[in-house]
Scaffold this active site. Sequence first.
Site, PDB file in Angstrom:
ATOM      1  N   ARG A 126       0.826  -1.203   0.000  1.00 19.67           N
ATOM      2  CA  ARG A 126       0.000   0.000   0.000  1.00 19.67           C
ATOM      3  C   ARG A 126       0.863   1.256   0.000  1.00 19.67           C
ATOM      4  O   ARG A 126       0.547   2.241  -0.669  1.00 19.67           O
ATOM      5  CB  ARG A 126      -0.938  -0.002   1.217  1.00 19.67           C
ATOM      6  CG  ARG A 126      -1.982   1.099   1.159  1.00 19.67           C
ATOM      7  CD  ARG A 126      -2.935   1.042   2.323  1.00 19.67           C
ATOM      8  NE  ARG A 126      -2.331   1.509   3.559  1.00 19.67           N
ATOM      9  CZ  ARG A 126      -3.026   1.976   4.597  1.00 19.67           C
ATOM     10  NH1 ARG A 126      -4.354   2.015   4.545  1.00 19.67           N
ATOM     11  NH2 ARG A 126      -2.422   2.376   5.689  1.00 19.67           N
ATOM     12  N   HIS A 150     -15.319   3.054   1.880  1.00 14.43           N
ATOM     13  CA  HIS A 150     -14.109   2.289   1.584  1.00 14.43           C
ATOM     14  C   HIS A 150     -13.936   1.082   2.500  1.00 14.43           C
ATOM     15  O   HIS A 150     -13.683  -0.045   2.039  1.00 14.43           O
ATOM     16  CB  HIS A 150     -12.871   3.190   1.680  1.00 14.43           C
ATOM     17  CG  HIS A 150     -11.593   2.467   1.396  1.00 14.43           C
ATOM     18  ND1 HIS A 150     -10.873   1.821   2.377  1.00 14.43           N
ATOM     19  CD2 HIS A 150     -10.913   2.291   0.241  1.00 14.43           C
ATOM     20  CE1 HIS A 150      -9.803   1.265   1.837  1.00 14.43           C
ATOM     21  NE2 HIS A 150      -9.801   1.535   0.541  1.00 14.43           N
ATOM     22  N   ARG A 163     -12.267   1.062   8.508  1.00 14.93           N
ATOM     23  CA  ARG A 163     -11.133   1.902   8.921  1.00 14.93           C
ATOM     24  C   ARG A 163     -11.286   3.330   8.438  1.00 14.93           C
ATOM     25  O   ARG A 163     -10.899   4.270   9.117  1.00 14.93           O
ATOM     26  CB  ARG A 163      -9.804   1.352   8.355  1.00 14.93           C
ATOM     27  CG  ARG A 163      -9.440  -0.036   8.737  1.00 14.93           C
ATOM     28  CD  ARG A 163      -8.006  -0.366   8.293  1.00 14.93           C
ATOM     29  NE  ARG A 163      -7.671   0.093   6.949  1.00 14.93           N
ATOM     30  CZ  ARG A 163      -7.925  -0.577   5.841  1.00 14.93           C
ATOM     31  NH1 ARG A 163      -8.544  -1.745   5.906  1.00 14.93           N
ATOM     32  NH2 ARG A 163      -7.572  -0.113   4.661  1.00 14.93           N
ATOM     33  N   HIS A 185     -14.970  -2.747   1.475  1.00 17.18           N
ATOM     34  CA  HIS A 185     -13.903  -3.677   1.853  1.00 17.18           C
ATOM     35  C   HIS A 185     -14.155  -4.133   3.287  1.00 17.18           C
ATOM     36  O   HIS A 185     -14.395  -3.303   4.165  1.00 17.18           O
ATOM     37  CB  HIS A 185     -12.535  -2.986   1.823  1.00 17.18           C
ATOM     38  CG  HIS A 185     -12.053  -2.619   0.460  1.00 17.18           C
ATOM     39  ND1 HIS A 185     -11.549  -1.367   0.167  1.00 17.18           N
ATOM     40  CD2 HIS A 185     -11.950  -3.329  -0.682  1.00 17.18           C
ATOM     41  CE1 HIS A 185     -11.160  -1.330  -1.098  1.00 17.18           C
ATOM     42  NE2 HIS A 185     -11.403  -2.512  -1.636  1.00 17.18           N
ATOM     43  N   GLU A 230     -10.240  -7.875   5.348  1.00 20.62           N
ATOM     44  CA  GLU A 230      -9.262  -8.375   4.380  1.00 20.62           C
ATOM     45  C   GLU A 230      -7.986  -8.851   5.058  1.00 20.62           C
ATOM     46  O   GLU A 230      -7.405  -9.863   4.658  1.00 20.62           O
ATOM     47  CB  GLU A 230      -8.934  -7.275   3.365  1.00 20.62           C
ATOM     48  CG  GLU A 230      -7.916  -7.682   2.313  1.00 20.62           C
ATOM     49  CD  GLU A 230      -7.626  -6.581   1.313  1.00 20.62           C
ATOM     50  OE1 GLU A 230      -6.844  -6.834   0.370  1.00 20.62           O
ATOM     51  OE2 GLU A 230      -8.176  -5.467   1.470  1.00 20.62           O
ATOM     52  N   HIS A 262     -13.747  -9.149  -0.191  1.00 19.51           N
ATOM     53  CA  HIS A 262     -12.695  -9.996   0.403  1.00 19.51           C
ATOM     54  C   HIS A 262     -13.260 -10.872   1.519  1.00 19.51           C
ATOM     55  O   HIS A 262     -13.384 -12.077   1.343  1.00 19.51           O
ATOM     56  CB  HIS A 262     -11.495  -9.181   0.891  1.00 19.51           C
ATOM     57  CG  HIS A 262     -10.858  -8.344  -0.146  1.00 19.51           C
ATOM     58  ND1 HIS A 262     -10.419  -8.866  -1.354  1.00 19.51           N
ATOM     59  CD2 HIS A 262     -10.584  -7.006  -0.191  1.00 19.51           C
ATOM     60  CE1 HIS A 262      -9.914  -7.898  -2.090  1.00 19.51           C
ATOM     61  NE2 HIS A 262     -10.004  -6.761  -1.407  1.00 19.51           N
ATOM     62  N   ASP A 269      -9.890  -6.641  -8.800  1.00 18.27           N
ATOM     63  CA  ASP A 269      -9.304  -5.797  -7.767  1.00 18.27           C
ATOM     64  C   ASP A 269      -8.099  -5.009  -8.277  1.00 18.27           C
ATOM     65  O   ASP A 269      -8.244  -4.024  -8.987  1.00 18.27           O
ATOM     66  CB  ASP A 269      -8.938  -6.658  -6.561  1.00 18.27           C
ATOM     67  CG  ASP A 269      -8.663  -5.845  -5.306  1.00 18.27           C
ATOM     68  OD1 ASP A 269      -8.557  -4.606  -5.392  1.00 18.27           O
ATOM     69  OD2 ASP A 269      -8.547  -6.426  -4.222  1.00 18.27           O
TER      70      ASP A 269
END
Length: 446
Positions: free
Chosen positions: A76, A201, A204, A225, A228, A262, A313
């Site tokens: 990331r 998103h 988090r 998401h 994951e 995920h 993805d």
Amino acid sequence: MILHAAQALLPEGWAKDVRLRVEKGRIAEVTTGVPGQGHDVILPAPVNLHSHTFQRAMGGLTEARTAGQDSFWTWRALMYRFLDRLSPEDVQAIATQAMVEMAEAGFGAVCEFHYLHHPVGGGTYADPAEMSGRVAAAAQETGLGLTHLPVIYEQGGVDGRVLAGGQLRFGSSPDVYNQLLDGAGRALSGMPDAVLGVAPHSLRAVSRGTLDRVGGMTGGPVHIHIAEQVAEVTEVLAAWRARPVEWAVANLPLDARWCMIHATQMTPAEVAALARTGAVAGLCPITEANLGDGVFDAPGWLAAGGAFGVGTDSNVRISLAEELRLLEYSQRLALKARAVMADTRSTGRLLWEEAATGGARAAGRGTGRIEVGQWADLLALETGDLRLEGLRGDQLLDAFTFAGRDGLVADLWSAGRHIVQGGRHIAREGVAARFRATMHRLRAAL
């Protein structure tokens, strides 16, 4: 438009000598027992239910080991540095190339989970939906069906810390996000089969207040998401005293509109509870393997009646067959068994049918089945290839999935648009030339 198939996969199973009539992009008539010249096999073309098209340009650039143990989090950090070099023109060139490759791989449409909204350093473009417009333009040029999911991204973690660095290109205040969503709707307005949804998103990156409101922002699908990475589970558990899927089932209005991307980190109880909500599991086996995410509990999910689809993805490799193959193979490796996901259908057929219907639900798109009223998202296989020679029915799908190669999709229609012909997308050459020029510049800068 009239299509003939010697065999076609209909909702009730395989049928011979099938005649399809398509009007205004939709299947208007399905008739069996009508011999005619045409294709050996026609199948429903699945939706690619999760994509970040801009990441197609990163393929092969993140495979060197960094200091210490490489992980999703080090990947990331590299992705954020890559973002600093992407202009709107770059994003359009990359997205268009990715969509060409998706169509050639057998996907009839794509759900674009779109979070690259703003200029480097934050702020907005003159049109806050500039980047959504670029994605829409790519879909219009390629003819690929689009479910566009502008992403809400507000904070750097569950603790509400402010965004920094590459994340500044993602983040939006509520006012800016509303402008962005309105602009995205205008960008899609000339596309009759396009769908607009929303995407918080992750737990988090989005506030509790936004999570409470997100389902009412559009009438379209909602993607997020979820669970994951182990570190994500640990962070949410510490802050909210519940694991991500456990918290989502208890606090979000989950139903068939939702797609949980995920979900690799679930307990058996979470698997059963999430499946009961009707939400679709959005699985991306190639990316999940590339990032070391973990293995989805497919047997538990199917036993609980859960729906799933597959997506590309990160687009490190765009292959429908390989997404399906790796989904099953990961189960075999984990369980030391074979044909883990088969039922009365063969493994290949189950994977295909479930991915087609689950992906359609996740996309909010009337497709995934060859029946009257559905969008004509269809593909024909290259049955003259030696890997498919002489095979019929379920064995054909098994060979395509487990023994095939790239290039076995001979023709593909998206809402009746015949965009892959003879194994090649009709706009491939011009799109590839723009992508090549973009990649030369980007890689020189890196």
